[in-house]
Scaffold this motif. Structure first.
Motif, PDB file in Angstrom:
ATOM      1  N   PHE A 192     -12.298  56.070  63.910  1.00 47.19           N
ATOM      2  CA  PHE A 192     -12.103  57.379  63.300  1.00 47.19           C
ATOM      3  C   PHE A 192     -11.689  57.191  61.854  1.00 47.19           C
ATOM      4  O   PHE A 192     -11.066  56.177  61.500  1.00 47.19           O
ATOM      5  CB  PHE A 192     -11.043  58.201  64.040  1.00 47.19           C
ATOM      6  CG  PHE A 192      -9.726  57.492  64.140  1.00 47.19           C
ATOM      7  CD1 PHE A 192      -8.758  57.661  63.164  1.00 47.19           C
ATOM      8  CD2 PHE A 192      -9.462  56.621  65.178  1.00 47.19           C
ATOM      9  CE1 PHE A 192      -7.560  56.975  63.218  1.00 47.19           C
ATOM     10  CE2 PHE A 192      -8.262  55.926  65.251  1.00 47.19           C
ATOM     11  CZ  PHE A 192      -7.304  56.110  64.270  1.00 47.19           C
ATOM     12  N   ILE A 193     -12.037  58.160  61.019  1.00 49.73           N
ATOM     13  CA  ILE A 193     -11.644  58.144  59.602  1.00 49.73           C
ATOM     14  C   ILE A 193     -11.335  59.572  59.198  1.00 49.73           C
ATOM     15  O   ILE A 193     -12.207  60.443  59.234  1.00 49.73           O
ATOM     16  CB  ILE A 193     -12.755  57.583  58.700  1.00 49.73           C
ATOM     17  CG1 ILE A 193     -13.092  56.135  59.087  1.00 49.73           C
ATOM     18  CG2 ILE A 193     -12.332  57.655  57.226  1.00 49.73           C
ATOM     19  CD1 ILE A 193     -14.306  55.578  58.360  1.00 49.73           C
ATOM     20  N   ILE A 194     -10.091  59.816  58.833  1.00 45.15           N
ATOM     21  CA  ILE A 194      -9.684  61.108  58.302  1.00 45.15           C
ATOM     22  C   ILE A 194      -9.378  60.940  56.821  1.00 45.15           C
ATOM     23  O   ILE A 194      -8.540  60.107  56.448  1.00 45.15           O
ATOM     24  CB  ILE A 194      -8.449  61.657  59.037  1.00 45.15           C
ATOM     25  CG1 ILE A 194      -8.799  62.007  60.488  1.00 45.15           C
ATOM     26  CG2 ILE A 194      -7.872  62.878  58.312  1.00 45.15           C
ATOM     27  CD1 ILE A 194      -7.592  62.429  61.330  1.00 45.15           C
ATOM     28  N   VAL A 195     -10.072  61.706  55.997  1.00 45.87           N
ATOM     29  CA  VAL A 195      -9.764  61.791  54.573  1.00 45.87           C
ATOM     30  C   VAL A 195      -9.575  63.272  54.278  1.00 45.87           C
ATOM     31  O   VAL A 195     -10.544  64.012  54.103  1.00 45.87           O
ATOM     32  CB  VAL A 195     -10.882  61.198  53.694  1.00 45.87           C
ATOM     33  CG1 VAL A 195     -10.506  61.306  52.217  1.00 45.87           C
ATOM     34  CG2 VAL A 195     -11.154  59.739  54.069  1.00 45.87           C
ATOM     35  N   GLY A 196      -8.315  63.695  54.290  1.00 41.31           N
ATOM     36  CA  GLY A 196      -8.008  65.105  54.101  1.00 41.31           C
ATOM     37  C   GLY A 196      -7.408  65.345  52.730  1.00 41.31           C
ATOM     38  O   GLY A 196      -6.222  65.078  52.520  1.00 41.31           O
ATOM     39  N   SER A 197      -8.209  65.848  51.814  1.00 41.71           N
ATOM     40  CA  SER A 197      -7.721  66.052  50.448  1.00 41.71           C
ATOM     41  C   SER A 197      -7.327  67.503  50.228  1.00 41.71           C
ATOM     42  O   SER A 197      -7.937  68.427  50.765  1.00 41.71           O
ATOM     43  CB  SER A 197      -8.807  65.666  49.452  1.00 41.71           C
ATOM     44  OG  SER A 197      -9.950  66.508  49.586  1.00 41.71           O
ATOM     45  N   GLY A 198      -6.276  67.699  49.414  1.00 39.17           N
ATOM     46  CA  GLY A 198      -5.849  69.052  49.080  1.00 39.17           C
ATOM     47  C   GLY A 198      -5.616  69.888  50.323  1.00 39.17           C
ATOM     48  O   GLY A 198      -4.919  69.457  51.251  1.00 39.17           O
ATOM     49  N   PRO A 199      -6.199  71.092  50.404  1.00 36.10           N
ATOM     50  CA  PRO A 199      -5.970  71.960  51.557  1.00 36.10           C
ATOM     51  C   PRO A 199      -6.471  71.367  52.873  1.00 36.10           C
ATOM     52  O   PRO A 199      -5.966  71.726  53.935  1.00 36.10           O
ATOM     53  CB  PRO A 199      -6.742  73.242  51.202  1.00 36.10           C
ATOM     54  CG  PRO A 199      -7.717  72.832  50.149  1.00 36.10           C
ATOM     55  CD  PRO A 199      -7.054  71.736  49.381  1.00 36.10           C
ATOM     56  N   HIS A 200      -7.430  70.452  52.819  1.00 31.70           N
ATOM     57  CA  HIS A 200      -7.915  69.823  54.046  1.00 31.70           C
ATOM     58  C   HIS A 200      -6.842  68.951  54.700  1.00 31.70           C
ATOM     59  O   HIS A 200      -6.885  68.683  55.900  1.00 31.70           O
ATOM     60  CB  HIS A 200      -9.160  68.981  53.765  1.00 31.70           C
ATOM     61  CG  HIS A 200     -10.376  69.796  53.473  1.00 31.70           C
ATOM     62  ND1 HIS A 200     -11.550  69.263  52.986  1.00 31.70           N
ATOM     63  CD2 HIS A 200     -10.600  71.130  53.599  1.00 31.70           C
ATOM     64  CE1 HIS A 200     -12.442  70.223  52.814  1.00 31.70           C
ATOM     65  NE2 HIS A 200     -11.892  71.365  53.172  1.00 31.70           N
ATOM     66  N   THR A 260     -16.488  62.541  46.732  1.00 32.66           N
ATOM     67  CA  THR A 260     -16.268  63.401  47.890  1.00 32.66           C
ATOM     68  C   THR A 260     -15.477  62.651  48.961  1.00 32.66           C
ATOM     69  O   THR A 260     -15.430  61.415  48.974  1.00 32.66           O
ATOM     70  CB  THR A 260     -17.597  63.862  48.505  1.00 32.66           C
ATOM     71  OG1 THR A 260     -18.288  62.728  49.061  1.00 32.66           O
ATOM     72  CG2 THR A 260     -18.469  64.550  47.471  1.00 32.66           C
ATOM     73  N   GLU A 261     -14.863  63.437  49.841  1.00 37.89           N
ATOM     74  CA  GLU A 261     -14.164  62.832  50.986  1.00 37.89           C
ATOM     75  C   GLU A 261     -15.125  61.943  51.772  1.00 37.89           C
ATOM     76  O   GLU A 261     -14.740  60.851  52.238  1.00 37.89           O
ATOM     77  CB  GLU A 261     -13.613  63.921  51.898  1.00 37.89           C
ATOM     78  CG  GLU A 261     -12.509  64.757  51.294  1.00 37.89           C
ATOM     79  CD  GLU A 261     -12.109  65.919  52.190  1.00 37.89           C
ATOM     80  OE1 GLU A 261     -11.055  66.529  51.909  1.00 37.89           O
ATOM     81  OE2 GLU A 261     -12.843  66.227  53.166  1.00 37.89           O
ATOM     82  N   ALA A 262     -16.369  62.391  51.941  1.00 30.89           N
ATOM     83  CA  ALA A 262     -17.351  61.624  52.708  1.00 30.89           C
ATOM     84  C   ALA A 262     -17.665  60.291  52.028  1.00 30.89           C
ATOM     85  O   ALA A 262     -17.837  59.263  52.707  1.00 30.89           O
ATOM     86  CB  ALA A 262     -18.624  62.433  52.895  1.00 30.89           C
TER      87      ALA A 262
END
Length: 374
Positions: A200-208, A178-180
């Protein structure tokens, strides 16, 4: 420089410059409560509580720190004592706001306060000042925007540290995770590579990935995903990193590869546009024009960059309408992105410092779409 702050001479110079800037602005002095301005001026990490702590920087007089006696221990790691500043401590039952007025010289006119001062303290102060105070932001903005050599070196170290984290990211991007879960690994890596914490941590997969400010979720990564990873945090003595790279789980489609290539060009052209005398909005336009020409302008939905230092976001802002000319020492992000709602997104971000004849990029990881074998 100690681990937590710069050499005392750095803060002495900043205090003098702040007083000179206040004088040039026609002010009687500055009142600085805990926050980034106080940390910038004296290296103090004191916090704001219901009891007033305030650095008073009067024009033509020596600075004074007004502080609750029970908070004196918070000064140990600051430069206050080495600077020889007057410290006026107080106990419950005394009026610290009157002490601030006395430190200003008893003539409380044309005073500026830090923008982080809570109303809890601002309102009692205004009752004792002859004129409504103004924000010190305009007085201090130039000082904080133009990084000195010690600050630039701190930003270099932060940039190198976050580069080391990005080098580890492909190992975390495994379909089914998972992104988390990926974000948790990244958080550990950020600290392991020398940061005091992850900001901060952004993990934006696919549509995210099409949401520029998505953080992370329980969505599982899948083969074929494009993943935006935007990460950063403070590196002692508190200067921040901030870098974005975009990853593809497996070979991208021809369309994704083509559109990403345009984004890569836009980011490179914007960095190449950075030099003294160029305005902030011209750097924004350099990136935006490339995307507009390729028919992707509507998918670039935010400014091109923001200043960075003790705060992750500070001036100068690299955005349309900001005609501020760039000057050597300014540090900011260059981070154009493209976002296709419901599908995917991408962003490339470096921190750059304006030099005498161009820009120094503080991030060195590859700008290409990074393909992770699956």
């Amino acid at each position: 420089m100690t681990a937590n702050r710069f050499d005392t001479s750095v803060y002495a110079h900043r205090l003098r410059a702040a007083a000179e800037a206040a004088s040039a602005a026609g002010l009687a002095g500055l009142i600085i409560t805990p926050g980034y301005d106080l940390r910038y001026l004296v290296g103090s990490r004191a916090q704001t509580f219901e009891r007033l702590t305030a650095l008073v920087v009067p024009v033509g007089r020596e600075p004074t720190l007004v502080i609750p006696r029970l908070e004196l221990a918070s000064l140990k790691e600051s430069a206050v004592h080495e600077l020889g500043l007057a410290v006026k401590d107080w106990v419950d039952g005394q009026d610290p706001y009157d002490m601030v007025v006395d430190a200003l010289g008893g003539d409380p006119v044309a005073t500026a306060v830090t923008d982080s001062m809570p109303a809890l303290h601002l309102l009692p102060l205004t009752e004792r000042l002859d004129d409504l105070p103004v924000l010190a932001t305009e007085v201090l903005r130039t000082l904080r925007m133009i990084k000195d050599p010690a600050e630039i070196e701190a930003l270099r170290k932060a940039g190198a540290a976050i580069d080391r984290v990005h080098a580890r990211v492909p190992h975390f991007l495994v379909p089914g995770r998972t992104e988390a879960e990926v974000a948790a690994d990244i958080e550990k890596a950020i600290v392991a590579e020398g940061h005091s914490e992850a900001a901060f941590i952004i993990v934006g997969s696919g549509p995210h990935g099409a949401d520029p400010h998505h953080e992370h979720s329980d969505r599982e990564l899948r083969a074929g995903d494009v993943v935006v990873v935007d990460i950063g945090g403070p590196y002692e003595p508190g200067y921040n990193s901030d870098s974005t790279r975009t990853y593809s789980l497996g070979e991208p489609s021809a369309e994704v590869a083509e559109q990403y290539s345009v984004l890569q060009t836009a980011q490179r052209v914007a960095v190449e546009a950075v030099r003294p005398g160029v305005t902030a909005e011209q750097v924004d336009a350099a990136a935006r024009d490339v995307l507009v020409e390729a028919g992707l302008g509507e998918y670039f939905v935010h400014r091109t960059g923001h200043g960075i230092g003790l705060s992750v976001h500070e001036e100068p802002y690299i955005v349309a309408g900001n005609d501020l000319p760039l000057r050597p020492g300014m540090a900011f992000s260059v981070e154009p992105g493209i976002y296709f709602p419901g599908k995917w997104g991408a962003r490339i971000e470096d921190i750059v410092v304006v030099t005498e004849d161009g820009a120094e990029a503080l991030n060195q990881r590859p700008h290409e779409l990074i393909v992770v074998p699956v």
